[in-house]
Design a protein around this motif. Structure first.
Motif, mmCIF file in Angstrom:
data_model
loop_
_atom_site.group_PDB
_atom_site.id
_atom_site.type_symbol
_atom_site.label_atom_id
_atom_site.label_comp_id
_atom_site.label_asym_id
_atom_site.label_seq_id
_atom_site.Cartn_x
_atom_site.Cartn_y
_atom_site.Cartn_z
ATOM 1 N N ALA A 215 -16.444 17.468 1.292
ATOM 2 C CA ALA A 215 -15.933 16.458 0.402
ATOM 3 C C ALA A 215 -14.837 15.597 1.453
ATOM 4 O O ALA A 215 -14.732 14.448 1.292
ATOM 5 N N LYS A 216 -14.234 16.369 1.917
ATOM 6 C CA LYS A 216 -13.203 15.726 3.143
ATOM 7 C C LYS A 216 -14.040 14.812 4.153
ATOM 8 O O LYS A 216 -13.349 13.734 4.370
ATOM 9 N N ASN A 217 -14.977 15.236 4.376
ATOM 10 C CA ASN A 217 -15.846 14.495 5.569
ATOM 11 C C ASN A 217 -16.147 13.291 5.022
ATOM 12 O O ASN A 217 -15.917 12.353 5.431
ATOM 13 N N VAL A 218 -16.656 13.130 3.607
ATOM 14 C CA VAL A 218 -17.066 12.066 2.940
ATOM 15 C C VAL A 218 -15.832 10.965 2.802
ATOM 16 O O VAL A 218 -16.138 9.898 2.949
ATOM 17 N N GLU A 219 -14.834 11.678 2.407
ATOM 18 C CA GLU A 219 -13.585 10.867 2.237
ATOM 19 C C GLU A 219 -13.353 10.112 3.596
ATOM 20 O O GLU A 219 -12.881 8.962 3.590
#
Lengths: 466, 466, 466
Positions: free
Chosen positions: C205-209
């Motif tokens: 999720a952080k990577n996508v952010e």
């Protein structure tokens, strides 16, 4: 019949290299660390009954092929479960075999038989319908002579050590008799606990109870049961055992908590395991056996993937081990993970895995054995104990696992006279493989001599601690 | 273009043995017991349309490869389901083919095409863009001559017997016309009942109804349905049929009770079978067919493991058989057990199994065929009807099943001109394999001559009772 | 040590053909379209640290084999997750390696190492315990010289183009530095989006952010997320990218509706996907990537089938990529169908599939690649980047897919000095295969020269659009 350059590569230069390599290992003693010869032979040292009993009736490789082409098992003397009549005249059985000898063309059985006929029995005429009586008489005559008694053959075969396979419930009486006889032949046992680790084995609960009696342990408890194994393993070690052997239907392993394992064991004793639970229990017992191996040094052998007794009618009429054990696809990557997570990094443990699913060699087993210190690859086995099978084994495993994550050859046989032939085939095929590597610049000739000796002799001795 | 020693081993001594063996079988008549040529050709004996219609447009081996490299099916004349326009000019299609002939390098299609061009049509110039028109004209000219009519080619190809494949709903009119014509060429039919045994086949219930009309049986009942099969099989036998043929998605067999089978049949007629039930019904029908074979002597052929019509868009636009049948993993050990438990020990029954999953040869099929008297192995098939495929077939099956649990070669083709080439490839590869066994001391030279004849001619004739 | 005719067939005539073919491709520039060398090397152009850091510690092919035979990873300098002590003295590591060099006999690692030692470093003494210090000193000395700097080696290796692999979250700073340096070596990136397409990837999720931040798109929405991919792909193309690369556990693909995909994406961001949903999402993203490829021309590479980090204890102690990635059985026929139904007939799309399950070559991948215009076969890969693996690849794919549905060789390596050796092995093995086809009449000699060049150079350049 036997040509001196048999099984070597056909290209003359490569064949020359193979021949040179082979000459340095051809006469090495035989290490036979896994097999099923009968210890009674060596204990009693009585003559073998007759040619049919020696070569045909007990050998499912041989009678299976005849049966597949319409020869009845009864006519080959294979005993019926119901005790119904089967052929007892060895000569008649031999004639059937000789008439159908062409069926074995191109098979390893033919290689082994021809080798034994020529090399062990000095026969010079090919087996055929026309010569059936002649060959029968010749072998029968030989069997009456002292030099064809089991111990004499053992010595003539240059067997340095051979392992038989016994159940924990076996009292090892034949092994004791061998030891007490003072004969110097090295015949050791191996620990094969199917009868007391497989909840689906006939009479499992009774077998476990008997294990308790034999060891003085309370085998109704999980801890007592494990302790009984330890005691029997120690007893087997007194008779030379260096390995245990496990022939499960799949390669499944488990690493359960002690309480889960104990609960499953209790269910198994009550006979109330589902098929899945029985499989889990067997799988967990591999991990327990591996832990005991860490203590007592026995090598753990896993032989999975055979669908036993595939034919219902044959099983009903003739029972187990009648040539109807059929290989199946086997997954090793997921199946072995619990065991390997538990003990796979142990340098002092040796787990030898065999397979009947060749597709797993390059894809699964070589990568696993090429990584885990505890894991080694057993040689090409059973249907693959053959020139093509051995060649594919080396071609599919060496590039990933190298030579030193394999353990040399073992014959896994109950056909005594085939032992020299089988080891000879393995030595020839391995030398041919090495010669090809040399001729294609993948191995130096100096290294090849060293590896040839490793594959023919040293690795089996080392891996099995013999 | 064709070299005389093609497909033989490269080592000169081994090649010499292969050549000697091959010379004894090269001119043997062709037994083609399983194939898909059109009986209409032999019945009407009219000239083939044009070179593109003979070699390209109907042959999914050929147009599939062109399509995979970006040539549209329309431009190759493959008909669209919607009747939309596709190329009809044979010359234009031929040019596309010739321009892309390099795509076939290293494939068996190339071997067959070159063989047909040179041997059947006497062409001496390689096919290429530059010579496209020349080769087209040459073949087109040939096709107008009497010696290129179907019956003339049949005789020139030295076909002793060929089987076509028909549905039970076929009236065998072309076969009748052949028989009535007095022509002596032996063209027999084979019983392929997919349309009336597969609940998922288009129009299954109607097909079964029609089967009832054709036989005068009440096919709304299970017993009437079985009886109708018996009647049609007898009818097919009148036109020479010696085999039935079954191409299921899996190798699943079942042996249901009569009442369970009847209930499933009733569901199938109502179109209410689940996918699993349809599969079970097909599987059960194999066992029923085997039982009928025990009565009427037809050989039962099982061809499982193809995922038919893999591409949705191609199936929608062009329909079935467009090169998108893709092999899948197939399990035989569990799948065949019900059938083999029912009839596998019958010596007078012949069940021939083919596979598209080579991994099953050594692991499953050779061990099964090397044990069950009823079971034989079909030759390397479809994608494996090729030099490497045939070599692997022998290497992976012979050591366990021997030669005599295999049934020689069959071409399985609808490409008429490829028939001599395909049999020639098989004979060469088998002789090469035998030569390697001889050169490595695994087979005597005398035995090799006998086996060469068995593989090229005798086993197919015997197994298919032709 | 290296013999000039290494890896060619042993038969003298066939070897002669192979040698002639090889001579025409031996000096072709190297196209390395898929690999894992570090772009920092080319950017900074600093000397490599020491022989152990160059050849042993970062190469899991090498330390895995040593570990499998009882050498600890710590003693080879492999860093621990907990930062605990590991060997830092390159010389000590090198000595361990040299003492155990016999373990590599028969492996491709040995071929590559010997080639690099002799050809790149001019060593004339074989590596062994006795010569360990001598070889260490020799290589260490070389590494200080300008002709052993990364760019000099790149040029000496005659690399025409090499691809590295980066995450979408990488700023491609090293690639920018290479470009800004004015150096003419062609080093391009490739788009490997695991971190932002795999819901099970650490910090998904952080990577996508972060992907959103980097592209200015709202990556909390499905459409924004897809657009962000498009933007990053365009950015990667500025640094020469011509391909994306996807290493999923299975070959599963999906073609979901936009709303289903969006719903799954929302779940993935919340971290609430089941394992099955995560797999479906990864599978669907392959189809999305293929659609983007249709727009932007990137080649889509799929590398499935590795069970990553198989050993729990090794993963805990040493982390990822420690030689414990084990191949598994992979089904392609069903798995690729959604993707192929969606885009498989597109002529302008190139999807390259690799496999670690050789059984799928003949059975699944060659038939698929021999039919679908978009699909091509990647070369023998990872454990099969070896003489036997490459030979089997050609033997199992050529007859069905031909040569032109394959894409030449790629080395997939992070071991810089092994690159020339790996390409040399591939060229030799392919020329040997072609020579065998010529010698057995399956390919004309003229065609063989053309195909040799195609396999060594042209196909990789064309397929990867380099």
């Amino acid at each position: 019949m036997l040509i001196p350059d048999r099984l070597f590569p056909v290209d003359p230069q490569t064949r020359g290299i193979a021949r040179e390599l082979y000459q340095t290992v051809a006469d090495k003693p035989i290490i036979s660390p896994h097999g099923h010869t009968d210890p009674r032979w060596y204990a009693e040292n009585q003559p073998f009954t007759d040619p049919a009993q020696l070569f045909i009736t007990p050998d499912h490789y041989v009678f299976r092929m005849l049966f597949s082409q319409g020869v009845s098992l009864e006519s080959l003397g294979v005993p019926r479960v119901d005790g119904g009549p089967t052929e007892t005249d060895g000569r008649k059985i031999w004639r059937l075999f000789a008439e159908n000898y062409h069926l074995f063309r191109g098979t390893p059985s033919r290689l082994w038989l021809d080798h034994a006929f020529e090399d062990v029995f000095g026969m010079t005429t090919p087996v055929s319908a026309a010569t059936a009586d002649q060959s029968y008489d010749h072998i029968a005559e030989c069997l009456t002579k002292p030099e064809f008694l089991p111990r004499a053959l053992f010595e003539r075969f240059n067997i340095e050590a051979i392992a038989t396979t016994e159940s924990p419930l076996d009292d090892l009486g034949w092994h004791r008799m061998i030891r007490d006889s003072g004969w110097q032949g090295k015949v050791v046992t191996a620990y094969r606990p199917d009868a007391v680790v497989d909840p689906e084995f006939d009479g499992f609960a009774k077998n476990v109870e008997q294990l308790g009696h034999m060891t003085g342990e309370d085998c109704s408890t999980w801890e007592g049961y494990l302790q009984a194994h330890r005691i029997r393993r120690a007893y087997f070690k007194e008779f030379g055992a260096t390995s245990s052997d496990h022939g499960h239907p799949t390669a499944r392993t488990e690493n359960l908590s002690a309480s889960d394992a104990a609960a499953l064991f209790a269910k198994a004793l009550k006979g109330s395991c589902t098929a899945g639970e029985a499989d889990a229990f067997r799988g967990h017992m591999l991990t327990e056996m591996a832990r005991m191996s860490l203590e007592d040094g026995l090598v753990l052998q896993i032989h999975p993937g055979s669908y036993r007794n595939h034919s219902g009618p044959i099983m009903s009429a003739f029972g187990r081990d009648k040539g109807f054990d059929i290989p199946t696809r086997t997954d090793y990557v997921r199946a072995l993970k619990p065991l390997l997570d538990a003990v796979g990094l142990e340098k002092d443990l040796t787990i030898i895995v065999f397979t009947l699913d060749e597709t797993s060699y390059g894809r699964e087993l070589a990568p696993l054995a090429g990584a885990y210190p505890a894991l080694k690859l057993g040689p090409a086995w059973w249907f693959y104990d053959s020139p093509e099978g051995m060649r594919r084994f080396r071609e599919m495993t060496t590039e990933t696992a190298g030579f030193y994550n394999t353990v040399g050859f073992n014959d896994d046989t109950r056909a005594f006279c085939s032992i020299p032939a089988r080891h000879d085939v393995a030595r020839r095929v391995d030398c041919g493989f090495l010669a090809t590597l040399v001729a294609t610049g993948r191995l130096s000739e100096g290294d090849a001599y060293e590896v040839a000796n490793d594959l023919a002799y040293r690795l089996a001795k080392q891996a099995y601690r013999l």
